[in-house]
Design a protein around this motif. Structure first.
Motif, mmCIF file in Angstrom:
data_model
loop_
_atom_site.group_PDB
_atom_site.id
_atom_site.type_symbol
_atom_site.label_atom_id
_atom_site.label_comp_id
_atom_site.label_asym_id
_atom_site.label_seq_id
_atom_site.Cartn_x
_atom_site.Cartn_y
_atom_site.Cartn_z
ATOM 1 N N ILE A 68 7.228 -1.362 -6.605
ATOM 2 C CA ILE A 68 6.648 -0.116 -6.388
ATOM 3 C C ILE A 68 8.052 0.764 -6.413
ATOM 4 O O ILE A 68 9.004 0.858 -5.764
ATOM 5 N N THR A 76 -0.033 5.033 -2.438
ATOM 6 C CA THR A 76 -1.406 4.537 -1.970
ATOM 7 C C THR A 76 -1.810 3.782 -2.827
ATOM 8 O O THR A 76 -2.322 2.681 -3.008
ATOM 9 N N LYS A 79 0.498 0.656 -3.868
ATOM 10 C CA LYS A 79 0.201 -0.296 -2.815
ATOM 11 C C LYS A 79 -1.045 -1.103 -2.968
ATOM 12 O O LYS A 79 -0.998 -2.421 -2.639
#
Length: 108
Positions: A68, A76, A79
Protein backbone atom coordinates in the motif's frame (compact mmCIF):
# COMPACT_ATOMS: atom_id res chain seq x y z
CA UNK A 1 -2.56 -19.55 -49.02
CA UNK A 2 -2.12 -21.22 -45.65
CA UNK A 3 -1.49 -18.99 -42.69
CA UNK A 4 1.32 -20.34 -40.54
CA UNK A 5 2.20 -19.10 -37.08
CA UNK A 6 5.33 -17.09 -36.53
CA UNK A 7 8.30 -18.85 -35.01
CA UNK A 8 9.14 -15.92 -32.70
CA UNK A 9 6.82 -13.15 -31.60
CA UNK A 10 7.60 -10.63 -28.91
CA UNK A 11 4.61 -9.79 -26.75
CA UNK A 12 4.14 -6.86 -24.41
CA UNK A 13 3.23 -9.07 -21.46
CA UNK A 14 2.17 -12.59 -20.46
CA UNK A 15 -1.47 -12.05 -21.44
CA UNK A 16 -0.41 -10.77 -24.85
CA UNK A 17 1.80 -13.84 -25.35
CA UNK A 18 -1.12 -16.09 -24.39
CA UNK A 19 -3.31 -14.32 -26.97
CA UNK A 20 -0.74 -14.95 -29.72
CA UNK A 21 -0.77 -18.67 -29.00
CA UNK A 22 -4.51 -18.84 -28.38
CA UNK A 23 -5.30 -17.26 -31.75
CA UNK A 24 -2.77 -19.41 -33.60
CA UNK A 25 -0.54 -16.47 -34.50
CA UNK A 26 2.30 -18.17 -32.64
CA UNK A 27 2.92 -21.89 -32.43
CA UNK A 28 4.34 -21.72 -28.91
CA UNK A 29 4.61 -19.14 -26.20
CA UNK A 30 6.12 -18.39 -22.86
CA UNK A 31 3.08 -17.83 -20.68
CA UNK A 32 2.22 -17.94 -17.01
CA UNK A 33 1.15 -21.32 -15.66
CA UNK A 34 -1.62 -19.51 -13.80
CA UNK A 35 -3.01 -18.29 -17.15
CA UNK A 36 -3.21 -21.83 -18.48
CA UNK A 37 -4.74 -23.19 -15.30
CA UNK A 38 -7.27 -20.38 -15.20
CA UNK A 39 -8.23 -20.97 -18.85
CA UNK A 40 -8.66 -24.68 -18.12
CA UNK A 41 -10.79 -23.98 -15.03
CA UNK A 42 -13.08 -21.76 -17.11
CA UNK A 43 -13.37 -23.96 -20.21
CA UNK A 44 -12.34 -27.51 -19.20
CA UNK A 45 -10.56 -27.63 -22.58
CA UNK A 46 -7.67 -30.09 -22.26
CA UNK A 47 -5.54 -28.11 -24.71
CA UNK A 48 -4.63 -25.90 -21.73
CA UNK A 49 -3.07 -28.91 -20.03
CA UNK A 50 -0.60 -29.43 -22.88
CA UNK A 51 2.42 -27.50 -21.64
CA UNK A 52 6.03 -27.97 -20.63
CA UNK A 53 7.32 -26.34 -17.48
CA UNK A 54 10.66 -24.59 -17.55
CA UNK A 55 12.88 -25.97 -14.81
CA UNK A 56 13.03 -23.47 -11.92
CA UNK A 57 16.84 -23.66 -11.90
CA UNK A 58 16.90 -22.15 -15.39
CA UNK A 59 15.43 -18.76 -14.49
CA UNK A 60 15.53 -16.39 -11.55
CA UNK A 61 12.64 -16.63 -9.12
CA UNK A 62 9.98 -13.99 -9.63
CA UNK A 63 8.85 -12.53 -6.33
CA UNK A 64 5.56 -10.66 -6.27
CA UNK A 65 4.38 -8.53 -3.41
CA UNK A 66 1.39 -6.41 -2.57
CA UNK A 67 2.01 -3.03 -0.96
CA UNK A 68 0.00 0.00 0.00
CA UNK A 69 1.53 3.29 -1.10
CA UNK A 70 1.48 5.68 1.85
CA UNK A 71 0.29 8.60 -0.30
CA UNK A 72 -2.81 6.77 -1.53
CA UNK A 73 -6.10 8.65 -1.52
CA UNK A 74 -7.90 5.29 -1.32
CA UNK A 75 -6.53 3.84 1.92
CA UNK A 76 -9.73 2.02 2.89
CA UNK A 77 -10.03 0.32 -0.51
CA UNK A 78 -6.31 -0.53 -0.48
CA UNK A 79 -6.63 -2.16 2.94
CA UNK A 80 -9.69 -4.10 1.79
CA UNK A 81 -7.77 -5.33 -1.26
CA UNK A 82 -4.80 -6.38 0.88
CA UNK A 83 -7.17 -8.23 3.22
CA UNK A 84 -8.57 -10.03 0.16
CA UNK A 85 -5.05 -10.94 -1.02
CA UNK A 86 -4.19 -12.29 2.43
CA UNK A 87 -7.44 -14.22 2.91
CA UNK A 88 -7.10 -18.03 3.19
CA UNK A 89 -9.51 -18.55 0.26
CA UNK A 90 -7.38 -16.31 -1.97
CA UNK A 91 -4.22 -18.14 -0.89
CA UNK A 92 -5.87 -21.45 -1.78
CA UNK A 93 -6.84 -20.16 -5.23
CA UNK A 94 -3.35 -18.79 -5.88
CA UNK A 95 -1.80 -22.15 -4.91
CA UNK A 96 -4.21 -23.92 -7.28
CA UNK A 97 -3.12 -21.57 -10.07
CA UNK A 98 0.52 -22.52 -9.56
CA UNK A 99 1.81 -19.71 -7.38
CA UNK A 100 4.08 -20.54 -4.46
CA UNK A 101 3.35 -19.21 -0.99
CA UNK A 102 6.08 -17.84 1.22
CA UNK A 103 4.64 -16.86 4.55
CA UNK A 104 7.84 -14.97 5.43
CA UNK A 105 7.29 -12.67 2.43
CA UNK A 106 3.72 -11.75 3.36
CA UNK A 107 3.54 -8.33 4.99
CA UNK A 108 0.46 -7.70 7.09
Amino acid sequence: YIKTPYEFVYANNITHAFQFVETGNAAKGLVALSTLKSAYRKTKNKKYLNYTLIEPEKYPEITQQGVIISATKHLTAAKQFMAFLNAPSTAKTLLELGYKAKESDVSK
